[in-house]
Design a protein around this motif. Structure first.
Motif, mmCIF file in Angstrom:
data_model
loop_
_atom_site.group_PDB
_atom_site.id
_atom_site.type_symbol
_atom_site.label_atom_id
_atom_site.label_comp_id
_atom_site.label_asym_id
_atom_site.label_seq_id
_atom_site.Cartn_x
_atom_site.Cartn_y
_atom_site.Cartn_z
ATOM 1 N N HIS A 1 59.277 33.965 -13.020
ATOM 2 C CA HIS A 1 60.338 34.949 -13.223
ATOM 3 C C HIS A 1 60.010 35.660 -14.533
ATOM 4 O O HIS A 1 60.240 35.116 -15.614
ATOM 5 C CB HIS A 1 61.700 34.256 -13.300
ATOM 6 C CG HIS A 1 62.856 35.189 -13.411
ATOM 7 N ND1 HIS A 1 64.124 34.753 -13.722
ATOM 8 C CD2 HIS A 1 62.952 36.531 -13.258
ATOM 9 C CE1 HIS A 1 64.952 35.781 -13.750
ATOM 10 N NE2 HIS A 1 64.255 36.877 -13.476
ATOM 11 N N LEU A 2 59.446 36.867 -14.422
ATOM 12 C CA LEU A 2 58.964 37.557 -15.606
ATOM 13 C C LEU A 2 60.101 38.216 -16.391
ATOM 14 O O LEU A 2 61.227 38.341 -15.914
ATOM 15 C CB LEU A 2 57.934 38.622 -15.213
ATOM 16 C CG LEU A 2 56.680 38.125 -14.486
ATOM 17 C CD1 LEU A 2 55.689 39.269 -14.321
ATOM 18 C CD2 LEU A 2 56.042 36.943 -15.200
ATOM 19 N N PHE B 1 59.265 39.336 -10.317
ATOM 20 C CA PHE B 1 58.383 39.895 -11.338
ATOM 21 C C PHE B 1 59.080 40.955 -12.186
ATOM 22 O O PHE B 1 58.491 41.462 -13.145
ATOM 23 C CB PHE B 1 57.137 40.486 -10.684
ATOM 24 C CG PHE B 1 56.236 39.440 -10.070
ATOM 25 C CD1 PHE B 1 55.105 39.006 -10.739
ATOM 26 C CD2 PHE B 1 56.525 38.880 -8.837
ATOM 27 C CE1 PHE B 1 54.277 38.033 -10.190
ATOM 28 C CE2 PHE B 1 55.715 37.911 -8.274
ATOM 29 C CZ PHE B 1 54.583 37.484 -8.951
ATOM 30 N N ASN B 2 60.307 41.304 -11.829
ATOM 31 C CA ASN B 2 61.068 42.310 -12.578
ATOM 32 C C ASN B 2 60.274 43.594 -12.790
ATOM 33 O O ASN B 2 60.435 44.284 -13.802
ATOM 34 C CB ASN B 2 61.527 41.742 -13.928
ATOM 35 C CG ASN B 2 62.852 41.020 -13.816
ATOM 36 O OD1 ASN B 2 63.818 41.547 -13.264
ATOM 37 N ND2 ASN B 2 62.907 39.793 -14.317
ATOM 38 N N ALA B 3 59.418 43.914 -11.848
ATOM 39 C CA ALA B 3 58.548 45.086 -11.963
ATOM 40 C C ALA B 3 58.427 45.753 -10.608
ATOM 41 O O ALA B 3 58.148 45.092 -9.607
ATOM 42 C CB ALA B 3 57.164 44.678 -12.470
ATOM 43 N N GLU B 4 58.631 47.062 -10.583
ATOM 44 C CA GLU B 4 58.409 47.795 -9.352
ATOM 45 C C GLU B 4 56.910 47.968 -9.119
ATOM 46 O O GLU B 4 56.081 47.758 -10.000
ATOM 47 C CB GLU B 4 59.128 49.140 -9.408
ATOM 48 C CG GLU B 4 60.648 48.991 -9.458
ATOM 49 C CD GLU B 4 61.387 50.308 -9.355
ATOM 50 O OE1 GLU B 4 61.245 50.978 -8.306
ATOM 51 O OE2 GLU B 4 62.093 50.674 -10.312
ATOM 52 N N PRO C 1 52.498 48.778 -14.370
ATOM 53 C CA PRO C 1 51.150 48.264 -14.657
ATOM 54 C C PRO C 1 50.928 46.803 -14.254
ATOM 55 O O PRO C 1 49.851 46.468 -13.751
ATOM 56 C CB PRO C 1 51.023 48.452 -16.170
ATOM 57 C CG PRO C 1 51.880 49.635 -16.468
ATOM 58 C CD PRO C 1 53.038 49.537 -15.528
ATOM 59 N N ALA C 2 51.921 45.937 -14.434
ATOM 60 C CA ALA C 2 51.738 44.525 -14.088
ATOM 61 C C ALA C 2 51.413 44.350 -12.617
ATOM 62 O O ALA C 2 50.583 43.504 -12.244
ATOM 63 C CB ALA C 2 52.996 43.731 -14.451
ATOM 64 N N MET C 3 52.048 45.145 -11.756
ATOM 65 C CA MET C 3 51.816 45.042 -10.319
ATOM 66 C C MET C 3 50.560 45.808 -9.893
ATOM 67 O O MET C 3 49.836 45.374 -8.996
ATOM 68 C CB MET C 3 53.039 45.554 -9.555
ATOM 69 C CG MET C 3 54.321 44.778 -9.845
ATOM 70 S SD MET C 3 54.237 43.021 -9.364
ATOM 71 C CE MET C 3 53.681 42.227 -10.884
ATOM 72 N N VAL C 4 50.299 46.924 -10.515
ATOM 73 C CA VAL C 4 49.067 47.675 -10.224
ATOM 74 C C VAL C 4 47.847 46.828 -10.537
ATOM 75 O O VAL C 4 46.874 46.784 -9.774
ATOM 76 C CB VAL C 4 49.040 48.994 -11.021
ATOM 77 C CG1 VAL C 4 47.677 49.687 -10.865
ATOM 78 C CG2 VAL C 4 50.170 49.915 -10.568
ATOM 79 N N GLN C 5 47.907 46.088 -11.645
ATOM 80 C CA GLN C 5 46.775 45.263 -12.047
ATOM 81 C C GLN C 5 46.579 44.090 -11.093
ATOM 82 O O GLN C 5 45.448 43.625 -10.897
ATOM 83 C CB GLN C 5 46.975 44.753 -13.474
ATOM 84 C CG GLN C 5 45.729 44.145 -14.099
ATOM 85 C CD GLN C 5 44.579 45.137 -14.193
ATOM 86 O OE1 GLN C 5 44.756 46.267 -14.655
ATOM 87 N NE2 GLN C 5 43.396 44.719 -13.750
ATOM 88 N N ASP D 1 60.589 41.664 -6.258
ATOM 89 C CA ASP D 1 60.176 40.322 -5.847
ATOM 90 C C ASP D 1 59.007 40.465 -4.869
ATOM 91 O O ASP D 1 59.041 41.329 -3.983
ATOM 92 C CB ASP D 1 61.326 39.578 -5.164
ATOM 93 C CG ASP D 1 62.544 39.465 -6.068
ATOM 94 O OD1 ASP D 1 62.734 38.387 -6.659
ATOM 95 O OD2 ASP D 1 63.311 40.454 -6.156
ATOM 96 N N TYR D 2 58.011 39.583 -5.010
ATOM 97 C CA TYR D 2 56.793 39.738 -4.216
ATOM 98 C C TYR D 2 56.235 38.386 -3.792
ATOM 99 O O TYR D 2 56.528 37.352 -4.408
ATOM 100 C CB TYR D 2 55.706 40.455 -5.026
ATOM 101 C CG TYR D 2 56.103 41.804 -5.562
ATOM 102 C CD1 TYR D 2 55.864 42.969 -4.845
ATOM 103 C CD2 TYR D 2 56.728 41.914 -6.808
ATOM 104 C CE1 TYR D 2 56.225 44.213 -5.347
ATOM 105 C CE2 TYR D 2 57.091 43.150 -7.321
ATOM 106 C CZ TYR D 2 56.843 44.298 -6.589
ATOM 107 O OH TYR D 2 57.199 45.523 -7.091
ATOM 108 N N VAL D 3 55.381 38.447 -2.755
ATOM 109 C CA VAL D 3 54.502 37.334 -2.396
ATOM 110 C C VAL D 3 53.087 37.883 -2.465
ATOM 111 O O VAL D 3 52.688 38.707 -1.626
ATOM 112 C CB VAL D 3 54.801 36.789 -0.988
ATOM 113 C CG1 VAL D 3 53.831 35.650 -0.654
ATOM 114 C CG2 VAL D 3 56.240 36.308 -0.882
#
Length: 305
Positions: free
Chosen positions: A169-170, A207-210, A214-218, A253-255
């Motif tokens: 949980h970021l 992940f608190n990120a859409e 950058p966190a998800m793009v990476q 939220d992701y898998v």
């Protein structure tokens, strides 16, 4: 209709969620050489965070006992083999002990957990009791010198297939994009260090990120694939809430999946969120749903080349 029956009707209606079957051509794997597992990840909304946070939610719907019962109903409805929970209270009515005891009566065991440093909640991974014997190790880490944690579990099935599961949980809120990117990178590296030379990795959580952050793009640049994108070609919303600051509907939220060396993972299906016409005006949480996040459920097949 009484208030109790109204609540029951609403609770039942929201669970009519659709499953999306992966339409892509499934790899041909010899019978007995693959492992099929269902994963669920869910930010269950810490009870300590419900006070004054959701102005339109009926107060009774936020009570711990009611929420706890409905959380369990939804978990058991889908019967995941591996269950990853976030925002599990460190103490109180909906603590880790509550889930460990309640899920223990229905065939689950706590396999790994960690509480945020100086925090009031944390993350847990449960597995069905029959999978207990394939648990090889568990570990956790504070991410990028922050209080947020990552929990990692190593499974090895009877076919010798290694599966490394992580949940986290970021850091929340705008302005912390750089911290989330560092936290996600730390957890990816931690999982790879925990993995055997050949393995499949499953990293899920809040992940608190859409997706464009950058966190998800990476994640994608580093070779990870989103289970929902693989199956649905898009990321459906995972949270829909109304706070005092306004209404928010988005996917955070992701898998995430990664194949290392000769081990592969295939997405068979995923559970879609409720359609818009199923959701009442107060959004989530409500009598309809006990958390402000939707639980993600994916059916995965693991195999070796």
């Amino acid at each position: 209709m009484t208030r109790t029956s109204e609540r029951h009707a609403v609770q039942q209606s929201i669970f009519a969620r659709q499953k999306r079957i992966n339409s892509k051509t499934r790899p041909i794997v010899e019978t007995g050489q693959a492992t099929e597992l269902r994963f669920m990840t869910w930010n269950v909304l810490a009870q300590s965070r419900t006070a004054d946070s959701f102005p339109l939610a009926p107060l009774e719907s936020l009570e711990a006992r009611s929420r706890g019962e409905r959380l369990l109903v939804e978990i058991l409805r889908h019967e995941p083999d591996v269950l990853c929970l976030q925002e599990v209270d460190a103490s109180g009515s909906l603590s880790q002990s509550y889930f460990e005891e309640s899920l223990g009566r229905t065939g689950y065991v706590l396999a790994a957990s960690a509480v945020k440093r100086h925090g009031s909640d944390g993350c847990c991974i449960f597995v069905r009791r029959h999978l207990k014997d394939i648990v090889r190790s568990s570990s956790s880490a504070c991410l990028a010198d922050t209080k947020q944690v990552g929990v990692v579990l190593h499974l090895q099935d009877d076919n010798g297939i290694n599966i490394v599961v992580g949940t986290t949980h970021l850091k929340a809120k705008p302005g912390f994009e750089g911290i989330r990117e560092r936290q996600a990178r730390h957890l990816r590296e931690f999982m790879l260090q925990s993995a055997p030379e050949t393995a499949a990795l499953v990293l899920c959580g809040d992940f608190n990120a859409e997706r464009k952050e950058p966190a998800m793009v990476q994640m994608e640049l580093d070779g990870w694939k989103s289970a929902y994108e693989e199956c649905c070609d898009t990321e459906p919303y995972s949270t829909w809430k109304i706070r005092k600051t306004g209404e928010v509907k988005r996917c955070i939220d992701y898998v995430w999946l990664m194949s290392v060396d000769q081990t592969r993972v295939w997405v068979d299906s995923c559970l879609l969120p409720p359609s818009e016409d199923q959701v009442q005006s107060e959004r989530f949480p409500s009598w309809q749903f006990p958390s402000d996040h939707i639980n993600l459920v994916v059916d995965l097949t693991f195999y070796s080349l």
